[in-house]
Design a protein around this motif. Structure first.
Motif, PDB file in Angstrom:
ATOM      1  N   TYR A   8       0.844  -1.183   0.000  1.00 55.80           N
ATOM      2  CA  TYR A   8       0.000   0.000   0.000  1.00 55.80           C
ATOM      3  C   TYR A   8       0.884   1.239   0.000  1.00 55.80           C
ATOM      4  O   TYR A   8       1.601   1.501   0.970  1.00 55.80           O
ATOM      5  CB  TYR A   8      -0.928  -0.003   1.207  1.00 55.80           C
ATOM      6  CG  TYR A   8      -1.927   1.124   1.221  1.00 55.80           C
ATOM      7  CD1 TYR A   8      -2.801   1.321   0.155  1.00 55.80           C
ATOM      8  CD2 TYR A   8      -1.994   1.990   2.294  1.00 55.80           C
ATOM      9  CE1 TYR A   8      -3.724   2.347   0.175  1.00 55.80           C
ATOM     10  CE2 TYR A   8      -2.914   3.029   2.322  1.00 55.80           C
ATOM     11  CZ  TYR A   8      -3.773   3.197   1.254  1.00 55.80           C
ATOM     12  OH  TYR A   8      -4.688   4.219   1.272  1.00 55.80           O
ATOM     13  N   HIS A  88      -2.407   0.571  -4.263  1.00 49.12           N
ATOM     14  CA  HIS A  88      -2.632  -0.688  -3.537  1.00 49.12           C
ATOM     15  C   HIS A  88      -2.554  -1.827  -4.538  1.00 49.12           C
ATOM     16  O   HIS A  88      -3.403  -1.954  -5.422  1.00 49.12           O
ATOM     17  CB  HIS A  88      -3.997  -0.696  -2.848  1.00 49.12           C
ATOM     18  CG  HIS A  88      -4.271  -1.960  -2.102  1.00 49.12           C
ATOM     19  ND1 HIS A  88      -5.535  -2.411  -1.849  1.00 49.12           N
ATOM     20  CD2 HIS A  88      -3.435  -2.878  -1.553  1.00 49.12           C
ATOM     21  CE1 HIS A  88      -5.479  -3.544  -1.177  1.00 49.12           C
ATOM     22  NE2 HIS A  88      -4.210  -3.851  -0.986  1.00 49.12           N
ATOM     23  N   HIS A 137      -5.725  -4.276   7.450  1.00 48.12           N
ATOM     24  CA  HIS A 137      -4.974  -3.594   6.395  1.00 48.12           C
ATOM     25  C   HIS A 137      -5.454  -2.148   6.289  1.00 48.12           C
ATOM     26  O   HIS A 137      -6.633  -1.863   6.477  1.00 48.12           O
ATOM     27  CB  HIS A 137      -5.162  -4.326   5.061  1.00 48.12           C
ATOM     28  CG  HIS A 137      -4.224  -3.858   4.010  1.00 48.12           C
ATOM     29  ND1 HIS A 137      -4.526  -2.806   3.173  1.00 48.12           N
ATOM     30  CD2 HIS A 137      -2.978  -4.277   3.678  1.00 48.12           C
ATOM     31  CE1 HIS A 137      -3.505  -2.607   2.357  1.00 48.12           C
ATOM     32  NE2 HIS A 137      -2.552  -3.486   2.636  1.00 48.12           N
ATOM     33  N   PRO A 138      -4.551  -1.206   5.976  1.00 51.14           N
ATOM     34  CA  PRO A 138      -4.948   0.208   5.874  1.00 51.14           C
ATOM     35  C   PRO A 138      -6.110   0.464   4.914  1.00 51.14           C
ATOM     36  O   PRO A 138      -6.931   1.350   5.153  1.00 51.14           O
ATOM     37  CB  PRO A 138      -3.674   0.908   5.388  1.00 51.14           C
ATOM     38  CG  PRO A 138      -2.557   0.022   5.814  1.00 51.14           C
ATOM     39  CD  PRO A 138      -3.098  -1.378   5.784  1.00 51.14           C
ATOM     40  N   THR A 139      -6.209  -0.298   3.831  1.00 54.88           N
ATOM     41  CA  THR A 139      -7.312  -0.074   2.893  1.00 54.88           C
ATOM     42  C   THR A 139      -8.652  -0.496   3.504  1.00 54.88           C
ATOM     43  O   THR A 139      -9.680   0.113   3.218  1.00 54.88           O
ATOM     44  CB  THR A 139      -7.084  -0.820   1.563  1.00 54.88           C
ATOM     45  OG1 THR A 139      -6.942  -2.215   1.824  1.00 54.88           O
ATOM     46  CG2 THR A 139      -5.855  -0.285   0.851  1.00 54.88           C
ATOM     47  N   ARG A 141      -9.201  -0.376   6.790  1.00 55.11           N
ATOM     48  CA  ARG A 141      -9.451   0.696   7.769  1.00 55.11           C
ATOM     49  C   ARG A 141     -10.104   1.907   7.097  1.00 55.11           C
ATOM     50  O   ARG A 141     -10.983   2.542   7.676  1.00 55.11           O
ATOM     51  CB  ARG A 141      -8.159   1.113   8.462  1.00 55.11           C
ATOM     52  CG  ARG A 141      -7.655   0.093   9.455  1.00 55.11           C
ATOM     53  CD  ARG A 141      -6.827   0.710  10.551  1.00 55.11           C
ATOM     54  NE  ARG A 141      -6.198  -0.322  11.337  1.00 55.11           N
ATOM     55  CZ  ARG A 141      -6.784  -1.004  12.318  1.00 55.11           C
ATOM     56  NH1 ARG A 141      -8.035  -0.751  12.634  1.00 55.11           N
ATOM     57  NH2 ARG A 141      -6.133  -1.926  12.982  1.00 55.11           N
ATOM     58  N   LEU A 142      -9.674   2.227   5.875  1.00 53.81           N
ATOM     59  CA  LEU A 142     -10.274   3.330   5.138  1.00 53.81           C
ATOM     60  C   LEU A 142     -11.763   3.074   4.904  1.00 53.81           C
ATOM     61  O   LEU A 142     -12.601   3.956   5.117  1.00 53.81           O
ATOM     62  CB  LEU A 142      -9.548   3.518   3.805  1.00 53.81           C
ATOM     63  CG  LEU A 142     -10.056   4.647   2.916  1.00 53.81           C
ATOM     64  CD1 LEU A 142      -9.835   6.017   3.573  1.00 53.81           C
ATOM     65  CD2 LEU A 142      -9.372   4.586   1.555  1.00 53.81           C
TER      66      LEU A 142
END
Length: 157
Positions: A8, A88, A137-139, A141-142
């Motif tokens: 990412y 990503h 994963h940060p995506t 969380r988004l």
């Protein structure tokens, strides 16, 4: 199942060589908790979903994948957003490097019982506060943040 590694916004990420339409479901129960599965390949908590197959719509894909991965039957109730960030990419052990292309639907449970699939180690409903301390994963969380924000307009990005 092939192993995968998510990158990412990593300048050292491999260059994408494929693009596959996929979708996930953000399913909320009566208590406001979100249906999550713990992925067997990464250990991260994630929304159920997968890649579209020939002969089905993306909504049908998300309903099918949610049933396969969680044991629950859902209906689609709306659209959270469309996520196509070229920053990503997902690298698979077979050499595929896929750019993200995910449509995230809102949904609700209409039947079935929670069960773990061969793709996950755990499936359960979790509060957004519980998810803060878990590997996500940060995506994802988004997506959870967009859900928390409660906008009536879908995310496009």
């Amino acid at each position: 199942m092939s192993s995968r590694r998510d990158y990412y916004r990593d300048p050292n990420a491999p260059k994408a060589n494929s693009l596959e339409p996929g979708g996930s479901a953000l399913v909320v129960d009566e208590a406001g908790r979100v249906l999550m599965q713990r992925r067997g390949d990464s250990g991260n908590w994630s929304l159920p979903g997968g890649i579209m197959e020939l002969g089905e719509t993306l909504e049908e894909c998300v309903v099918r994948e949610t049933r396969e991965e969680t044991g629950l039957d859902i209906e689609i109730t709306g659209l959270l957003g469309i996520y196509t960030d070229p920053g990503h990419v997902i690298e698979y052990s077979d050499g595929e490097v896929r750019q993200e292309f995910a449509v995230i639907y809102n949904g609700r449970v209409v039947g079935g019982e929670i069960q773990v699939s061969h793709e996950s180690t755990e499936v359960r409903f979790l509060t957004l506060d519980e998810l803060e301390g878990l590997p996500v994963h940060p995506t994802v969380r988004l997506r959870l943040q967009h859900h928390r924000d409660g906008s009536n307009l879908p995310w496009l990005g």
